[in-house]
Design a protein around this motif. Structure first.
Motif, mmCIF file in Angstrom:
data_model
loop_
_atom_site.group_PDB
_atom_site.id
_atom_site.type_symbol
_atom_site.label_atom_id
_atom_site.label_comp_id
_atom_site.label_asym_id
_atom_site.label_seq_id
_atom_site.Cartn_x
_atom_site.Cartn_y
_atom_site.Cartn_z
ATOM 1 N N ASN A 1 0.828 -1.204 0.000
ATOM 2 C CA ASN A 1 0.000 0.000 0.000
ATOM 3 C C ASN A 1 0.864 1.257 0.000
ATOM 4 O OD1 ASN A 1 -2.403 -1.502 0.097
ATOM 5 N ND2 ASN A 1 -2.243 -1.697 2.320
ATOM 6 N N VAL A 2 0.417 2.249 -0.737
ATOM 7 C CA VAL A 2 1.153 3.504 -0.870
ATOM 8 C C VAL A 2 0.252 4.649 -0.416
ATOM 9 C CG1 VAL A 2 2.273 5.076 -2.513
ATOM 10 C CG2 VAL A 2 2.509 2.601 -2.781
ATOM 11 N N SER A 3 0.749 5.462 0.497
ATOM 12 C CA SER A 3 -0.033 6.591 0.985
ATOM 13 C C SER A 3 -0.115 7.679 -0.081
ATOM 14 C CB SER A 3 0.602 7.169 2.250
ATOM 15 O OG SER A 3 1.841 7.792 1.949
ATOM 16 N N THR A 4 -1.037 8.615 0.117
ATOM 17 C CA THR A 4 -1.181 9.729 -0.817
ATOM 18 C C THR A 4 0.102 10.544 -0.925
ATOM 19 O OG1 THR A 4 -3.545 9.873 -0.326
ATOM 20 C CG2 THR A 4 -2.516 11.795 -1.340
ATOM 21 N N ASP A 5 0.740 10.792 0.217
ATOM 22 C CA ASP A 5 1.983 11.563 0.210
ATOM 23 C C ASP A 5 3.108 10.809 -0.491
ATOM 24 O OD1 ASP A 5 0.784 13.638 1.555
ATOM 25 O OD2 ASP A 5 1.535 13.061 3.534
ATOM 26 N N GLU A 6 3.198 9.498 -0.238
ATOM 27 C CA GLU A 6 4.250 8.708 -0.875
ATOM 28 C C GLU A 6 4.055 8.655 -2.389
ATOM 29 O OE1 GLU A 6 6.609 4.500 -0.029
ATOM 30 O OE2 GLU A 6 4.444 4.580 0.300
ATOM 31 N N ALA A 7 2.811 8.522 -2.821
ATOM 32 C CA ALA A 7 2.519 8.514 -4.258
ATOM 33 C C ALA A 7 2.841 9.859 -4.888
ATOM 34 C CB ALA A 7 1.056 8.154 -4.487
#
Length: 436
Positions: free
Chosen positions: A323-329
Motif C-alpha cells: 500500500n502507498v499513501s497519498t503523500d508517498e505517491a
C-alpha cells in the motif's frame, strides 16, 4: 536423514537425485519440504522440486506466504525482462538466466491456455491490462550520455542471439514511439525483450505446479502434493521436526527471521511503482507495436492506454506493505515524471491511476556484479538442527530474470543435498570475511 556433505563432488543428474528417493523408501513416508515465500524465487523452487524429483518419489511441499501468490514485491514488479544491466552490459550468466526464464514463461502460458476457467488474481493494479501474461513488443533505451552511448556500441556487437541489441537512429525510434526524445540521436532496441504481467504470471506458474502434481499423482508412480499455506512463519524453529528441508525465499523478509537477523549481507530498498492511464479525452493511443522504455525512469507499457512508471529507491526501509499513501505517491510522481518526460514527453498527458510498492532485498556487490545469495545455511543457523535449511535470496530488482535458473539450481541442490551444484560465486557470501 541424508546429511549434507560439502566435500561431495558434482554428480550426474541421475545419480545426484538418488538421495531423496533413498530417504523416502527407507522411511516409508513422503519427503516433506517447506518453501517460504510465493514470489518469483519460491514459485520457481516449487516448480523445479516437482519437476526435477524422481517420479516415484513421494513428495509433499508446503508453500508458505501469508499474502498468497505474488503478494510481495514480486507481484508488483514492473515486469521488464531482458538479460542486460542498466548500463547495457550482459549480466553474469545472462544466457542461462534468460533461457530458464523463457522456459518458465512458456510453462505458465501453457498452463493458462489449457485451463478454461483460469481467472487472474492480479488485483486492482492489473485490472486494466486485459488479463494478459506478457506483452512482447521489445524494449528501447535511448542513449542519454556518452558513457551509455559507448557501452551501447560495445555490447551490441556481443549480445545474445536470442535477445539481440539493435542500434537504431532517431527516425527508426520515432516509428516505434512517436515523439520520443533522443539526446544523442541513437538508441538501443531489444525486439525480443518482454514485459511480463508479474502477478498474472505467478498465478499461472502456481497453476502449472498444481497441474504437474495432478499429472504425476494420477500415474502409477509416487504421490506428489503441493499445499499453499497462507500464514506467516515468524521463526524457523516453528518448522523443526516437520520437514526434511526448508527453503527460504522471503526476499527482504528473510532478515526478519530471528535466526537470520543481521547475518545476511543484504540491503533493503522500497520502491514505488505508479500506474498511469491515458484519459479518454486524449485520442492518440500509445502505439500497439510500441516497446517499453528504459531510462532514468522506466515505462512498462501494458496496453495502448495503460503503463507502469517506476521506480523509486528508498534505502534501508523496512516497510514491506504494498500500500502507498497519498503523500508517498505524490512524492513518487514528483521524482519520476521529470525523468520519464525527458525521454517520452507525451507522458505528461497521462493521469495517475494508482500506486503499489515493494521491498526489495539488494545483494552485495561482487567482482561479478550484484549476485543473489544461495546455499545451505545450517552453518549459520547452527549444527544441531534436524533438517536442512537453504536460502535463495537477494534477487533484488532482477528477480524476474534470475528466478528460473536459480530456482532450478536450488531445487537440484536441495534434492541431492549437494551445495556444489551451485556456482561458487553464489555461495561465497557465506565466507567469514564477506559476512556482516
Amino acid at each position: 536423514m541424508v546429511l549434507f556433505d560439502s566435500s561431495i563432488s558434482p554428480l550426474t543428474h541421475s545419480a545426484k537425485l538418488s538421495s531423496p528417493l533413498l530417504l523416502s523408501s527407507l522411511s516409508h513416508r513422503p519427503l516433506r519440504y517447506a518453501v517460504l515465500g510465493a514470489g518469483f524465487a519460491g514459485l520457481s523452487v516449487a516448480w523445479h522440486l516437482l519437476k526435477e524429483s524422481p517420479k516415484d518419489l513421494n513428495l509433499h511441499i508446503d508453500l508458505y506466504d501469508e499474502m498468497g501468490i505474488g503478494g510481495g514485491a514480486s507481484g508488483v514488479s514492473g515486469g521488464l525482462l531482458h538479460p542486460y544491466s542498466p548500463k547495457v552490459k550482459l549480466l553474469w550468466r545472462g544466457a542461462e538466466c534468460w533461457k530458464e526464464c523463457m522456459k518458465l514463461l512458456s510453462i505458465a502460458e501453457q498452463a493458462v491456455s489449457s485451463e478454461e476457467d483460469f481467472v487472474s488474481l492480479s488485483g486492482e493494479f492489473d485490472q486494466d491490462f486485459g488479463g494478459i501474461l506478457d506483452r512482447r513488443r521489445g524494449i528501447i533505451r535511448p542513449a542519454t550520455n556518452m558513457k551509455t552511448l559507448n557501452v551501447l556500441n560495445d555490447n551490441a556487437k556481443n549480445c545474445l542471439a536470442n535477445c539481440k541489441i539493435e542500434i537504431i537512429d532517431k527516425n527508426a525510434a520515432e516509428k516505434l514511439v512517436p515523439h520520443i526524445h533522443m539526446p544523442f540521436n541513437l538508441a538501443f532496441y531489444m525486439p525480443e525483450a518482454i514485459n511480463v504481467n508479474s502477478k498474472y504470471y505467478l498465478n499461472a506458474l502456481f497453476l502449472a505446479c498444481q497441474n504437474i502434481v495432478k499429472e504425476l499423482s494420477a500415474s502409477s508412480f509416487g504421490k506428489k502434493n503441493l499445499c499453499l499455506q497462507k500464514k506467516s512463519v515468524y521463526e524457523l524453529r516453528e518448522l523443526e521436526g516437520e520437514y526434511d528441508a526448508v527453503i527460504i525465499c522471503l526476499g527482504a523478509k528473510a532478515d526478519l527471521l530471528p535466526e537470520l537477523a543481521g547475518k545476511l549481507p543484504l540491503r533493503t530498498c522500497r520502491g514505488v511503482i505508479l500506474h498511469l492511464q491515458l484519459p479518454d479525452k486524449i485520442g492518440e493511443d500509445y502505439p500497439d507495436h510500441g516497446p517499453s522504455i528504459l531510462s532514468d525512469a522506466w515505462l512498462a507499457i501494458k496496453g495502448n492506454r495503460s503503463l507502469y512508471l517506476g521506480s523509486t529507491w528508498e534505502w534501508k526501509s523496512r516497510n514491506s506493505s504494498s500500500n502507498v499513501s497519498t503523500d508517498e505517491a505524490s512524492d513518487a510522481l514528483q521524482e519520476l515524471l521529470p525523468k520519464a518526460s525527458a525521454i517520452y514527453p507525451g507522458i505528461t498527458s497521462w493521469s495517475f491511476a494508482g500506486a503499489r510498492a515493494g521491498l526489495r532485498a539488494m545483494p552485495p556487490l561482487t567482482p561479478h556484479g550484484s549476485l543473489p545469495l544461495l546455499g545451505c545455511v545450517n552453518n549459520i543457523l547452527g549444527n544441531d538442527l534436524k533438517c536442512k535449511y537453504w536460502l535463495l535470496g537477494g534477487l533484488g530488482s532482477r528477480g524476474l530474470l534470475y528466478h528460473g535458473w536459480l530456482g532450478k539450481l536450488t531445487a537440484e541442490a536441495v534434492l541431492s543435498c549437494n551445495e556444489q551444484i551451485i556456482p561458487s560465486e553464489l555461495t561465497s557470501w557465506k565466507n567469514k570475511d564477506s559476512r556482516p
